[in-house]
Design a protein around this motif. Structure first.
Motif, PDB file in Angstrom:
ATOM      1  N   THR A 236     -27.934 -33.560  10.255  1.00 55.80           N
ATOM      2  CA  THR A 236     -29.199 -33.073   9.785  1.00 55.80           C
ATOM      3  C   THR A 236     -30.324 -34.091  10.003  1.00 55.80           C
ATOM      4  N   GLY A 237     -30.014 -35.264  10.599  1.00 58.80           N
ATOM      5  CA  GLY A 237     -31.023 -36.313  10.699  1.00 58.80           C
ATOM      6  C   GLY A 237     -32.213 -35.919  11.556  1.00 58.80           C
ATOM      7  N   ASN A 238     -33.406 -36.057  11.005  1.00 60.25           N
ATOM      8  CA  ASN A 238     -34.631 -35.699  11.709  1.00 60.25           C
ATOM      9  C   ASN A 238     -34.659 -34.210  12.029  1.00 60.25           C
ATOM     10  N   GLY A 239     -33.818 -33.430  11.371  1.00 61.27           N
ATOM     11  CA  GLY A 239     -33.725 -31.999  11.660  1.00 61.27           C
ATOM     12  C   GLY A 239     -34.653 -31.195  10.772  1.00 61.27           C
ATOM     13  N   THR A 240     -34.967 -29.982  11.222  1.00 62.17           N
ATOM     14  CA  THR A 240     -35.769 -29.101  10.376  1.00 62.17           C
ATOM     15  C   THR A 240     -34.885 -27.982   9.825  1.00 62.17           C
ATOM     16  N   TYR A 241     -35.334 -27.464   8.726  1.00 64.91           N
ATOM     17  CA  TYR A 241     -34.599 -26.426   7.993  1.00 64.91           C
ATOM     18  C   TYR A 241     -34.386 -25.196   8.872  1.00 64.91           C
ATOM     19  N   ASP A 242     -35.459 -24.732   9.526  1.00 66.52           N
ATOM     20  CA  ASP A 242     -35.330 -23.495  10.302  1.00 66.52           C
ATOM     21  C   ASP A 242     -34.512 -23.691  11.574  1.00 66.52           C
ATOM     22  N   GLU A 243     -34.632 -24.862  12.195  1.00 68.66           N
ATOM     23  CA  GLU A 243     -33.769 -25.117  13.358  1.00 68.66           C
ATOM     24  C   GLU A 243     -32.301 -24.992  12.943  1.00 68.66           C
ATOM     25  N   LEU A 244     -31.996 -25.495  11.765  1.00 65.56           N
ATOM     26  CA  LEU A 244     -30.604 -25.466  11.312  1.00 65.56           C
ATOM     27  C   LEU A 244     -30.156 -24.064  10.909  1.00 65.56           C
ATOM     28  N   ARG A 245     -31.103 -23.192  10.617  1.00 69.15           N
ATOM     29  CA  ARG A 245     -30.743 -21.785  10.389  1.00 69.15           C
ATOM     30  C   ARG A 245     -30.402 -21.099  11.709  1.00 69.15           C
ATOM     31  N   GLY A 246     -30.865 -21.694  12.808  1.00 75.10           N
ATOM     32  CA  GLY A 246     -30.635 -21.073  14.123  1.00 75.10           C
ATOM     33  C   GLY A 246     -29.481 -21.680  14.900  1.00 75.10           C
ATOM     34  N   MET A 247     -28.596 -22.407  14.216  1.00 80.33           N
ATOM     35  CA  MET A 247     -27.495 -23.095  14.914  1.00 80.33           C
ATOM     36  C   MET A 247     -26.602 -22.153  15.719  1.00 80.33           C
ATOM     37  N   HIS A 248     -26.557 -20.889  15.333  1.00 81.93           N
ATOM     38  CA  HIS A 248     -25.637 -19.950  15.980  1.00 81.93           C
ATOM     39  C   HIS A 248     -25.987 -19.682  17.435  1.00 81.93           C
ATOM     40  N   ARG A 249     -27.162 -20.106  17.896  1.00 79.04           N
ATOM     41  CA  ARG A 249     -27.568 -19.821  19.272  1.00 79.04           C
ATOM     42  C   ARG A 249     -27.251 -20.940  20.265  1.00 79.04           C
ATOM     43  N   ALA A 250     -26.627 -22.005  19.823  1.00 74.06           N
ATOM     44  CA  ALA A 250     -26.332 -23.105  20.754  1.00 74.06           C
ATOM     45  C   ALA A 250     -25.142 -22.756  21.647  1.00 74.06           C
ATOM     46  N   HIS A 251     -25.066 -23.437  22.798  1.00 75.07           N
ATOM     47  CA  HIS A 251     -23.926 -23.244  23.703  1.00 75.07           C
ATOM     48  C   HIS A 251     -22.800 -24.225  23.397  1.00 75.07           C
ATOM     49  N   LEU A 252     -23.162 -25.328  22.751  1.00 75.57           N
ATOM     50  CA  LEU A 252     -22.170 -26.382  22.527  1.00 75.57           C
ATOM     51  C   LEU A 252     -22.532 -27.140  21.258  1.00 75.57           C
ATOM     52  N   ASN A 253     -21.526 -27.427  20.448  1.00 72.02           N
ATOM     53  CA  ASN A 253     -21.732 -28.330  19.313  1.00 72.02           C
ATOM     54  C   ASN A 253     -21.253 -29.716  19.698  1.00 72.02           C
ATOM     55  N   VAL A 254     -22.174 -30.647  19.706  1.00 65.47           N
ATOM     56  CA  VAL A 254     -21.825 -32.036  20.023  1.00 65.47           C
ATOM     57  C   VAL A 254     -21.676 -32.758  18.689  1.00 65.47           C
ATOM     58  N   LEU A 255     -20.447 -33.170  18.394  1.00 64.39           N
ATOM     59  CA  LEU A 255     -20.136 -33.671  17.051  1.00 64.39           C
ATOM     60  C   LEU A 255     -20.009 -35.188  17.052  1.00 64.39           C
ATOM     61  N   GLU A 256     -20.798 -35.825  16.232  1.00 63.77           N
ATOM     62  CA  GLU A 256     -20.780 -37.291  16.173  1.00 63.77           C
ATOM     63  C   GLU A 256     -19.903 -37.740  14.990  1.00 63.77           C
ATOM     64  N   CYS A 257     -20.351 -37.505  13.755  1.00 65.12           N
ATOM     65  CA  CYS A 257     -19.567 -37.927  12.595  1.00 65.12           C
ATOM     66  C   CYS A 257     -18.681 -36.776  12.141  1.00 65.12           C
ATOM     67  N   ALA A 258     -17.440 -36.787  12.622  1.00 66.73           N
ATOM     68  CA  ALA A 258     -16.532 -35.695  12.277  1.00 66.73           C
ATOM     69  C   ALA A 258     -16.230 -35.674  10.784  1.00 66.73           C
ATOM     70  N   ARG A 259     -16.258 -36.850  10.144  1.00 66.93           N
ATOM     71  CA  ARG A 259     -15.932 -36.886   8.725  1.00 66.93           C
ATOM     72  C   ARG A 259     -16.874 -36.012   7.892  1.00 66.93           C
ATOM     73  N   SER A 260     -18.165 -36.079   8.212  1.00 66.31           N
ATOM     74  CA  SER A 260     -19.114 -35.391   7.358  1.00 66.31           C
ATOM     75  C   SER A 260     -19.455 -34.007   7.866  1.00 66.31           C
ATOM     76  N   ALA A 261     -19.096 -33.674   9.098  1.00 65.40           N
ATOM     77  CA  ALA A 261     -19.630 -32.426   9.642  1.00 65.40           C
ATOM     78  C   ALA A 261     -18.670 -31.659  10.537  1.00 65.40           C
ATOM     79  N   GLU A 262     -17.377 -32.020  10.518  1.00 65.29           N
ATOM     80  CA  GLU A 262     -16.478 -31.247  11.379  1.00 65.29           C
ATOM     81  C   GLU A 262     -16.294 -29.828  10.824  1.00 65.29           C
ATOM     82  N   TYR A 263     -16.486 -29.697   9.510  1.00 63.70           N
ATOM     83  CA  TYR A 263     -16.264 -28.380   8.900  1.00 63.70           C
ATOM     84  C   TYR A 263     -17.196 -27.336   9.500  1.00 63.70           C
ATOM     85  N   ILE A 264     -18.478 -27.691   9.637  1.00 63.85           N
ATOM     86  CA  ILE A 264     -19.428 -26.695  10.140  1.00 63.85           C
ATOM     87  C   ILE A 264     -19.148 -26.419  11.615  1.00 63.85           C
ATOM     88  N   CYS A 265     -18.715 -27.441  12.349  1.00 65.05           N
ATOM     89  CA  CYS A 265     -18.362 -27.213  13.757  1.00 65.05           C
ATOM     90  C   CYS A 265     -17.162 -26.272  13.868  1.00 65.05           C
TER      91      CYS A 265
END
Ligand code: SF4
Lengths: 520, 116
Positions: A236-265
């Motif tokens: 979520t760093g430097n991210g905006t709320y609405d951009e994060l509501r639109g995550m479903h439109r990406a082609h690829l999830n690039v995951l950096e910290c799996a500990r904190s965010a692998e669940y959403i990926c």
């Protein structure tokens, strides 16, 4: 199992299974401590709570949002001065913190009415901000305040606002990691898919598990833009709320910290068919491989290679200057969760140091698997250490430096061990090629600062040397180097700017023509 | 398995363990899926056989396989001297070892949790 029993923890026998020595011949099937369990009573943990993990780690880096804690004001302690997830929105999310300031009378009579007043007041005070997150805390969870119902009422009364409610009170897990999990799942359940983003590239990613510590996200975003990749959202760093509501439109999830965010990926993979690619932004080789993989995924690996070549040519000689001077220095790698595996191998291979211990405060066994796989033999691995164990480990291992949080870091200083802030950094960013050199410089400065020799003198009993001048870092670090290395013309100290992000602010990026047929 | 093969599998595993993350996805089924696909594609690349990677998921395995194959070739000259059958046997052994280390022999109690 090669358990490591601390002398100081013999009175807490359960602790024994939380530390192992990676001895020769050990592998992951024989050497793994327990992890992500409730802290054992009597062992004073350094962990944060599940509310902290949800709000202070993951929610608050969102930059265009009013972040509200519903609870006693003390829960907001970790806000202004301990976090360094900056943003390009004038650091709004760091400058302003909101709490409902729940008191005893609210515990008796309820705090929902007051919460609603607070929400309106916050929106009135910042009329240009239309997005809000609200976090449950222990006290308000125990009295049963229904934050979701209040948020719905406000959204009905103010149709132009949107509110996200995170129900992760402090007790909702063994550590902050419980909160990471809760906010991941809550966000994908409540918000993903409720906003249609504009797609501007053929190559669209979510950059997930990246919190823009001292500008890490901005550094990585620069690489992606140079490759013509659209960073649809950063979670979520430097991210905006609405951009994060639109995550479903990406082609690829690039995951950096799996500990904190692998669940959403994982959820985005199952629900929206978006694949997950784990990357490492730290270290020349790991970062180069990461950029190359993303390039290969989209068929633009030549763009990645051009960046790798340019950056390596520029920064490798400076990294190697430090590597020569850090050879064999003993490091305790004691971060919170993911950096134990992001850094374990990279700092040994690229900076020449030796990791003698790694620990994790809130990591799971999966993090320890990665850390133990990456560290070399002879490393002491500890799960959820207490302060006495940390002191005993320092006594045993005699590290030259430790990388940890500011609270255990101050303890280390007291026993004469310099520390670098592994969570918030000293002089970051540490991601990117230049960032990695900045990290090496910080390690060098920590180890060779002449202040350590002075600070270890006890003026009540030691003789204070008054017959020679102050030494410099360079005099200490170069004392045992050969002339050939000391004067090597191809190596040089870091020469970047104090603020290495400034140049990114007004940078223009190449326009790559889009493939018409692919316009989603 | 002879000592030489075992030693070579050890070297190949060591690279994965120190440099890759794909083998450590969250759950047992994720790990097996990752291991089989990426090691399978790496084997094909090392043998010079074509790899089908049409879907986004396949592409994701493929990018890790390409990087792994490149790293192996750069670090282990003996690989380039092996024929396809030899490489396949070696990589079968590697997959078995990797599955053991990350799934069947893993001590990670979270691997079988049914939820993410
Ligand atoms: S444990 Fe509970 S009371 Fe303490 S900071 Fe966390 S939410 Fe607040």
């Amino acid at each position: 199992m090669p358990y490591h029993e601390f002398e100081c923890s013999k009175v807490i026998p359960e602790r024994k299974e939380h530390a192992v020595d990676k001895e020769p011949g050990e592998d992951l099937t024989s050497c793994l401590p327990k992890g992500y369990l409730n802290t054992i009573p009597g062992s004073i943990s350094e962990r944060g709570c599940a509310y902290c993990g949800a709000k202070h780690v993951i929610g608050t880096p969102m930059k265009d949002v009013l972040h509200v804690s519903h609870g006693p004001v003390g829960c907001t302690y970790d806000t202004w001065q301990t976090k360094r997830y900056i943003s390009d929105a004038d650091n709004f999310q760091l400058k302003y913190t909101f709490a409902t300031d729940v008191k005893e009378k609210h515990i008796v009579f309820g705090a929902e009415k007051m919460l609603k007043e607070n929400i309106h007041q916050a929106f009135d005070a910042f009329p240009e901000i239309k997005r809000m997150t609200i976090y449950q805390t222990c006290a308000t969870a125990l009295i049963g305040d229904d934050i979701g119902a209040i948020a719905d009422e406000v959204m009905e009364e103010r149709p132009d606002v949107d509110i996200f409610v995170c129900n992760s009170p402090g007790f909702a897990g063994p550590s902050q990691s419980g909160g990471h999990h809760k906010i991941n799942i809550a966000w994908v359940n409540q918000k993903v898919g409720t906003f249609e983003p504009e797609i501007t590239s053929d190559y669209v990613i979510n950059y997930v598990g990246e919190y823009n510590i001292q500008g890490d996200q901005e550094v990585m975003q620069d690489f992606f833009r140079r490759m013509g990749i659209q960073v649809l959202s950063t979670f979520t760093g430097n991210g905006t709320y609405d951009e994060l509501r639109g995550m479903h439109r990406a082609h690829l999830n690039v995951l950096e910290c799996a500990r904190s965010a692998e669940y959403i990926c994982n959820e985005l993979r199952v629900r929206y068919g978006i694949p997950r690619l784990d990357i490492d932004g730290f270290g020349f080789e790991a970062l180069g491989n990461s950029l190359r993989k993303i390039g290969l995924f989209f068929g633009i690996e030549d763009r990645a290679q051009a960046i790798i070549d340019e950056e390596t040519a520029k920064w490798k000689p400076q990294l190697d200057w430090y590597k020569e001077r850090l050879q064999g220095k003993r490091v305790c790698l004691w971060p919170g969760g993911s950096k134990l595996w992001h850094w374990a191998h990279a700092i040994e291979a690229e900076m020449g140091v030796k990791v003698v211990s790694l620990y994790t405060k809130f990591g799971h066994q999966g993090d320890m698997e990665k850390g133990i796989a990456r560290c070399s033999e002879g490393t002491l691995a500890i799960d959820d250490p207490n302060e006495l164990e940390s002191l005993e480990a320092m006594e045993l291992l005699k590290p030259h430096v430790i990388f940890t949080g500011k609270r255990p870091g101050e303890v280390a200083k007291k026993v004469g061990v310099p520390y670098l802030n592994a969570h918030a950094y000293h002089n970051g960013p540490y991601k990117g090629f230049e960032g990695w050199v900045r990290f090496a410089r910080d390690i060098y400065n920590a180890i060779y600062s002449p202040i350590h020799q002075l600070s270890e003198l006890d003026i009540s009993k030691d003789e204070i040397p008054g017959n020679h001048g102050f030494v410099t870092r360079r005099m200490l670090s170069d004392a045992d180097l050969s002339d050939e290395i000391r004067n090597a013309p191809h190596l040089s100290e870091y020469d970047g700017k104090f603020d290495c992000l400034a140049a990114l602010k007004d940078k223009t990026y190449p326009e790559f023509p889009r493939r018409v047929a692919a316009a989603e | 398995m002879d000592d030489l093969t075992q030693d070579r599998i050890g070297q190949l595993i060591d690279y994965i363990m120190k440099n890759c993350l794909w083998q450590f996805h969250s759950r047992a089924w994720d790990r097996t899926r990752q291991n089989e696909n990426i090691v399978g594609m790496t084997t094909k690349i090392l043998c010079g056989e074509p790899v089908e990677a049409e879907t986004p998921f396949d592409k994701c395995y493929w990018v890790d396989a390409v990087c792994l194959a490149d790293a192996y070739r750069a670090r282990h000259p003996w690989l380039t001297e092996m024929n396809a059958d030899g490489i396949k046997t070696l990589m079968t052994g590697l997959l078995e070892r990797l599955e053991y280390l990350t799934v069947t022999g893993s001590l990670n109690a979270e691997l079988t949790d049914q939820h993410y």
